[in-house]
Design a protein around this motif. Structure first.
Motif, PDB file in Angstrom:
ATOM      1  N   PHE A  52      16.600  -0.778  -6.931  1.00  0.00           N
ATOM      2  CA  PHE A  52      15.923  -0.231  -8.105  1.00  0.00           C
ATOM      3  C   PHE A  52      14.688  -1.041  -8.463  1.00  0.00           C
ATOM      4  CE2 PHE A  52      15.020   0.199 -12.616  1.00  0.00           C
ATOM      5  CZ  PHE A  52      14.869   1.577 -12.703  1.00  0.00           C
ATOM      6  N   ARG A  53      14.795  -2.349  -8.438  1.00  0.00           N
ATOM      7  CA  ARG A  53      13.648  -3.195  -8.787  1.00  0.00           C
ATOM      8  C   ARG A  53      12.487  -2.925  -7.829  1.00  0.00           C
ATOM      9  NH1 ARG A  53      11.215  -8.136  -7.950  1.00  0.00           N
ATOM     10  NH2 ARG A  53      12.487  -8.532  -6.129  1.00  0.00           N
ATOM     11  N   ILE A  54      12.792  -2.807  -6.554  1.00  0.00           N
ATOM     12  CA  ILE A  54      11.752  -2.516  -5.560  1.00  0.00           C
ATOM     13  C   ILE A  54      11.133  -1.142  -5.845  1.00  0.00           C
ATOM     14  CG2 ILE A  54      11.356  -2.026  -3.105  1.00  0.00           C
ATOM     15  CD1 ILE A  54      13.582  -4.225  -2.580  1.00  0.00           C
ATOM     16  N   PHE A  55      11.978  -0.137  -6.094  1.00  0.00           N
ATOM     17  CA  PHE A  55      11.496   1.218  -6.404  1.00  0.00           C
ATOM     18  C   PHE A  55      10.642   1.208  -7.673  1.00  0.00           C
ATOM     19  CE2 PHE A  55      12.106   4.997  -9.032  1.00  0.00           C
ATOM     20  CZ  PHE A  55      11.600   5.989  -8.207  1.00  0.00           C
ATOM     21  N   PHE A  56      11.132   0.568  -8.725  1.00  0.00           N
ATOM     22  CA  PHE A  56      10.438   0.532 -10.011  1.00  0.00           C
ATOM     23  C   PHE A  56       9.087  -0.157  -9.872  1.00  0.00           C
ATOM     24  CE2 PHE A  56       9.469  -0.837 -14.291  1.00  0.00           C
ATOM     25  CZ  PHE A  56       9.965   0.177 -15.099  1.00  0.00           C
ATOM     26  N   ASN A  57       9.065  -1.303  -9.197  1.00  0.00           N
ATOM     27  CA  ASN A  57       7.816  -2.030  -9.021  1.00  0.00           C
ATOM     28  C   ASN A  57       6.816  -1.229  -8.188  1.00  0.00           C
ATOM     29  OD1 ASN A  57       8.630  -4.207 -10.577  1.00  0.00           O
ATOM     30  ND2 ASN A  57       9.350  -5.400  -8.838  1.00  0.00           N
ATOM     31  N   GLU A  58       7.317  -0.484  -7.236  1.00  0.00           N
ATOM     32  CA  GLU A  58       6.442   0.338  -6.392  1.00  0.00           C
ATOM     33  C   GLU A  58       5.876   1.524  -7.174  1.00  0.00           C
ATOM     34  OE1 GLU A  58       7.321   3.631  -3.051  1.00  0.00           O
ATOM     35  OE2 GLU A  58       8.198   1.673  -2.622  1.00  0.00           O
ATOM     36  N   THR A  59       6.723   2.205  -7.921  1.00  0.00           N
ATOM     37  CA  THR A  59       6.297   3.439  -8.584  1.00  0.00           C
ATOM     38  C   THR A  59       5.703   3.177  -9.967  1.00  0.00           C
ATOM     39  OG1 THR A  59       8.561   3.812  -9.382  1.00  0.00           O
ATOM     40  CG2 THR A  59       7.927   4.902  -7.327  1.00  0.00           C
ATOM     41  N   ILE A  60       6.472   2.623 -10.870  1.00  0.00           N
ATOM     42  CA  ILE A  60       6.017   2.377 -12.240  1.00  0.00           C
ATOM     43  C   ILE A  60       5.030   1.208 -12.275  1.00  0.00           C
ATOM     44  CG2 ILE A  60       6.733   1.854 -14.622  1.00  0.00           C
ATOM     45  CD1 ILE A  60       7.730   4.592 -13.523  1.00  0.00           C
ATOM     46  N   GLY A  61       5.295   0.184 -11.475  1.00  0.00           N
ATOM     47  CA  GLY A  61       4.445  -1.004 -11.467  1.00  0.00           C
ATOM     48  C   GLY A  61       3.229  -0.890 -10.580  1.00  0.00           C
ATOM     49  N   GLY A  62       3.102   0.213  -9.848  1.00  0.00           N
ATOM     50  CA  GLY A  62       1.936   0.382  -8.978  1.00  0.00           C
ATOM     51  C   GLY A  62       1.827  -0.686  -7.916  1.00  0.00           C
ATOM     52  N   GLY A  63       2.974  -1.196  -7.440  1.00  0.00           N
ATOM     53  CA  GLY A  63       2.982  -2.215  -6.406  1.00  0.00           C
ATOM     54  C   GLY A  63       3.017  -3.643  -6.944  1.00  0.00           C
ATOM     55  N   LYS A  64       2.910  -3.796  -8.259  1.00  0.00           N
ATOM     56  CA  LYS A  64       2.983  -5.136  -8.865  1.00  0.00           C
ATOM     57  C   LYS A  64       4.432  -5.428  -9.260  1.00  0.00           C
ATOM     58  CE  LYS A  64      -1.482  -4.460 -11.095  1.00  0.00           C
ATOM     59  NZ  LYS A  64      -1.499  -3.002 -11.059  1.00  0.00           N
ATOM     60  N   GLU A  65       4.779  -6.713  -9.284  1.00  0.00           N
ATOM     61  CA  GLU A  65       6.135  -7.091  -9.682  1.00  0.00           C
ATOM     62  C   GLU A  65       6.229  -7.136 -11.208  1.00  0.00           C
ATOM     63  OE1 GLU A  65       9.739 -10.264  -9.047  1.00  0.00           O
ATOM     64  OE2 GLU A  65       7.831 -10.706  -8.094  1.00  0.00           O
ATOM     65  N   VAL A  66       6.410  -5.941 -11.789  1.00  0.00           N
ATOM     66  CA  VAL A  66       6.531  -5.850 -13.239  1.00  0.00           C
ATOM     67  C   VAL A  66       7.959  -6.116 -13.701  1.00  0.00           C
ATOM     68  CG1 VAL A  66       4.519  -4.349 -13.494  1.00  0.00           C
ATOM     69  CG2 VAL A  66       6.785  -3.316 -13.174  1.00  0.00           C
ATOM     70  N   LEU A  67       8.916  -5.970 -12.801  1.00  0.00           N
ATOM     71  CA  LEU A  67      10.304  -6.345 -13.088  1.00  0.00           C
ATOM     72  C   LEU A  67      10.719  -7.433 -12.118  1.00  0.00           C
ATOM     73  CD1 LEU A  67      12.350  -3.077 -13.772  1.00  0.00           C
ATOM     74  CD2 LEU A  67      11.420  -4.693 -15.416  1.00  0.00           C
TER      75      LEU A  67
END
Length: 191
Positions: free
Chosen positions: A58-73
């Motif tokens: 989930f963290r990888i998916f979230f950072n890729e989609t919501i975070g635009g590739g940045k480690e926001v989580l």
């Protein structure tokens, strides 16, 4: 030790969820149906989190989609969201339902229902599977709807209780998005 807990909490949670489900009839046998259903959301959520967070999906998916590739989580953020932010909220909601008003169990119920709807929304938005979609859909929505109905039948589903449950659940999910957006903006400025 904290680093290992933040990385591997989901595996202990999945095992605890299975154990709580096995013990569910014994633990809740003398409880009202709405209270038992409120508590059921804890082990149910723990099993959902295994689908969601195994191998950091989930963290990888979230950072890729919501975070635009940045480690926001970060792993620590995921731990804080899920252990105190989900398990803790469900435990508090269960105590409130038992000791204050059964309608406050809707906090736990709506936390799961909103999460299931968010997973479906992500699937539609990104046109693909997201970690947690299956259990969020097949567990949270039908059991959540049944729980809402049972709390309503018990007389605990007042407008105020429904509103508190929805506001807390949506608020928790909104805080996650706000946090991720703020961290993404910070990372863009500093990077």
């Amino acid at each position: 030790m904290l680093e290992r807990l933040t990385m591997y909490w989901v595996y202990g949670g999945a095992l605890a969820g299975i154990l709580l489900l096995i013990m569910f009839p014994l633990l809740t046998g003398s409880w009202s149906t709405p209270l038992a259903l409120t508590f059921l959301h804890l082990p149910m959520y723990m099993l959902h989190q295994y689908e969601e967070h195994d191998q950091d999906r989930f963290r990888i998916f979230f950072n890729e989609t919501i975070g635009g590739g940045k480690e926001v989580l970060s792993p620590l953020a995921v731990f804080m969201i899920n252990v105190p932010g989900v398990w803790g909220v469900i435990v508090i909601a269960t105590y409130l339902a038992a000791n204050v008003n059964i309608g406050l169990g809707l906090i736990a119920v709506y936390l799961a229902v909103v999460n299931g709807l968010v997973h479906i929304g992500h699937a539609l938005l990104f046109k693909r599977y997201n970690p947690g979609l299956i259990t969020g859909t097949i567990l949270f929505l039908p059991i959540g709807a049944y729980s809402i109905w049972q709390i309503q039948l018990s007389g605990g589903g007042s407008f105020a209780a429904q509103a508190i449950g929805i506001v807390v659940a949506v608020g928790i999910h909104a805080v996650i998005i706000i946090y991720a957006r703020a961290k993404g903006a910070f990372l863009s400025k500093s990077g």
